[in-house]
Design a protein around this motif. Structure first.
Motif, PDB file in Angstrom:
ATOM      1  N   TYR A 141       0.825  -1.206   0.000  1.00 48.28           N
ATOM      2  CA  TYR A 141       0.000   0.000   0.000  1.00 48.28           C
ATOM      3  C   TYR A 141       0.865   1.263   0.000  1.00 48.28           C
ATOM      4  O   TYR A 141       0.556   2.245  -0.688  1.00 48.28           O
ATOM      5  N   SER A 144       2.332   1.779  -3.464  1.00 48.72           N
ATOM      6  CA  SER A 144       1.342   2.304  -4.417  1.00 48.72           C
ATOM      7  C   SER A 144       1.071   3.782  -4.155  1.00 48.72           C
ATOM      8  O   SER A 144       0.864   4.563  -5.094  1.00 48.72           O
ATOM      9  N   GLY A 145       1.085   4.179  -2.872  1.00 46.08           N
ATOM     10  CA  GLY A 145       0.918   5.603  -2.554  1.00 46.08           C
ATOM     11  C   GLY A 145       2.070   6.441  -3.071  1.00 46.08           C
ATOM     12  O   GLY A 145       1.873   7.542  -3.605  1.00 46.08           O
ATOM     13  N   ALA A 148       1.754   6.798  -6.728  1.00 46.44           N
ATOM     14  CA  ALA A 148       0.751   7.815  -7.056  1.00 46.44           C
ATOM     15  C   ALA A 148       1.365   9.215  -6.998  1.00 46.44           C
ATOM     16  O   ALA A 148       1.091  10.063  -7.854  1.00 46.44           O
ATOM     17  N   TYR A 149       2.212   9.451  -5.990  1.00 45.41           N
ATOM     18  CA  TYR A 149       2.884  10.755  -5.902  1.00 45.41           C
ATOM     19  C   TYR A 149       3.782  10.974  -7.112  1.00 45.41           C
ATOM     20  O   TYR A 149       3.805  12.068  -7.694  1.00 45.41           O
ATOM     21  N   ILE A 180       4.026  10.464   3.210  1.00 48.05           N
ATOM     22  CA  ILE A 180       3.146   9.431   2.655  1.00 48.05           C
ATOM     23  C   ILE A 180       3.429   8.078   3.304  1.00 48.05           C
ATOM     24  O   ILE A 180       2.514   7.338   3.676  1.00 48.05           O
ATOM     25  N   ILE A 184       0.438   6.245   5.540  1.00 45.98           N
ATOM     26  CA  ILE A 184      -0.178   5.016   5.043  1.00 45.98           C
ATOM     27  C   ILE A 184       0.184   3.826   5.936  1.00 45.98           C
ATOM     28  O   ILE A 184      -0.703   3.073   6.375  1.00 45.98           O
ATOM     29  N   TRP A 236      -7.077   3.245   0.393  1.00 43.71           N
ATOM     30  CA  TRP A 236      -5.715   3.621   0.007  1.00 43.71           C
ATOM     31  C   TRP A 236      -5.323   3.115  -1.374  1.00 43.71           C
ATOM     32  O   TRP A 236      -4.922   3.908  -2.231  1.00 43.71           O
ATOM     33  N   SER A 240      -4.979   5.468  -4.819  1.00 46.46           N
ATOM     34  CA  SER A 240      -3.690   5.441  -5.523  1.00 46.46           C
ATOM     35  C   SER A 240      -3.870   4.961  -6.960  1.00 46.46           C
ATOM     36  O   SER A 240      -3.284   5.520  -7.895  1.00 46.46           O
TER      37      SER A 240
END
Length: 366
Positions: A141, A144-145, A148-149, A180, A184, A236, A240
């Protein structure tokens, strides 16, 4: 004596003879009714086979390859320095991927341990099932966050290149990556408390072995705790996922527009177009992000299904099929954590040159 789901003890390692031994011990000596998985959709034999082939073999190989590849990524970017935000973000992702691969490798050490002690291998398998499995999931997770950033950052770079280069400095990227990661991973930390490890004497091995059960904390807070876990586990990765998809689409559209603009206006200034080098970087990141999209989607699908189907979880009606699906998802996660090195070597001449200089004693090409 019948036991509710919160008091059930269960050993999930493959060898059926050991499971029978634990079941008999629990029934005759402890007085607790053991959990017997339902064989709806997936039989116990198929579940055991999937653990051996997918989880213990394929995932173990990928995990160890990932350990080496992510260490190489971290070392190469450290050699290049962190003057560019991309080096910072890719290093952060590589660190989390390294943690994921280390956890996956440790979780599967039951095989090598069994060469010295079968009982200790069984204990390690159970302990790692309820610790390393969650760690791998939560790290996925976080990754993946972070992806996404990176997608948002590259999207802004391709849309407003000059402004973003001034605002999104390596320091800003480092702060964003750290924040992040903490937010998370911290949001899932409470889940580590839902299982207890219990040591029981096993007559087959004539020594104590570890098995796991739901904790008192889980029994007291099962409703809100699992609702929180399910919602967080959906929110989450889903957020993402959509951020990555939208930003990737924008990046592709902008790259095509830039290429068309430069083809029609050969005298276009650098301020109005994206440089060839930046285009190569963007294309490389699009490939990495596309791999994230493919690997994260099955996890989102499972968690949405788990949210609506209560029995689709450990120690419940669909325990077997849940485990098999988890084996495939972890395989996807480990593939995602392993492949970035090869994408960098394939699509980044600068990364490839630095890697050759460091690991092959070659001379860096100018």
């Amino acid at each position: 004596m019948a036991a509710n789901a919160s008091n059930i003890l269960y050993n999930s390692t493959p060898p059926s003879t050991f499971v029978v031994t634990v079941f008999q011990f629990l029934e005759k000596e402890v007085g607790v009714e053991p959990f017997r998985p339902s064989e709806i959709f997936v039989s116990n034999e198929v579940r055991a086979a999937s653990e051996v082939v997918i989880d213990l073999c394929l995932s173990f190989v990928l995990a160890n390859v990932g350990i080496v590849s992510n260490i190489m990524i971290i070392l190469v970017f450290a050699k290049q320095g962190y003057k560019e935000s991309m080096n910072v973000s890719m290093t952060a992702i590589a660190i989390w991927d390294l943690i994921k691969c280390l956890a996956a490798s440790l979780q599967r050490m039951a095989g090598p341990i069994s060469l010295f002690s079968a009982a200790k291998a069984e204990s390690w398998g159970n302990i790692s099932t309820v610790s390393m499995t969650y760690l791998i999931t939560f790290v996925s997770y976080v990754s993946s966050g972070l992806a996404a950033y990176v997608a948002v950052e590259r999207c802004l770079c391709v849309s407003m290149p000059l402004l973003v280069k001034v605002l999104l400095t390596p320091k800003v990227t480092f702060i964003a990556m750290t924040t992040i990661s903490i937010v998370i991973f911290g949001s899932f930390a409470v889940i580590f408390a839902i299982f207890d490890i219990v040591w029981v004497h096993d007559t087959k091995w004539n020594e104590k072995i570890a098995i796991y059960r739901y904790s008192d904390f889980h029994r007291k807070h099962e409703g809100p705790l699992m609702m929180y876990y399910n919602l967080t586990g959906i929110i989450w990765p889903t957020v993402s996922f959509f951020i990555i998809v939208i930003c990737t689409a924008i990046i592709v559209i902008q790259l095509r527009r830039s290429s068309k603009f430069r083809a029609e206006n050969k005298q276009a200034s650098e301020a109005s177009t994206i440089s060839d080098r930046d285009k190569r970087v963007f294309k490389m990141l699009v490939v990495i992000i596309a791999i994230y999209i493919l690997c994260i989607f099955p996890r989102i699908a499972l968690y949405m299904a788990k949210y609506f189907v209560y029995e689709l979880y450990f120690l419940r009606k669909y325990h077997n099929i849940f485990l098999v699906i988890c084996h495939f998802i972890i395989l996807f996660d480990l593939f995602n954590a392993t492949c970035n090195l090869y994408v960098f070597l394939w699509m980044s001449s600068n990364f490839k040159a630095t890697a050759k200089e460091m690991f092959h004693c070659g001379k860096k090409k100018v």
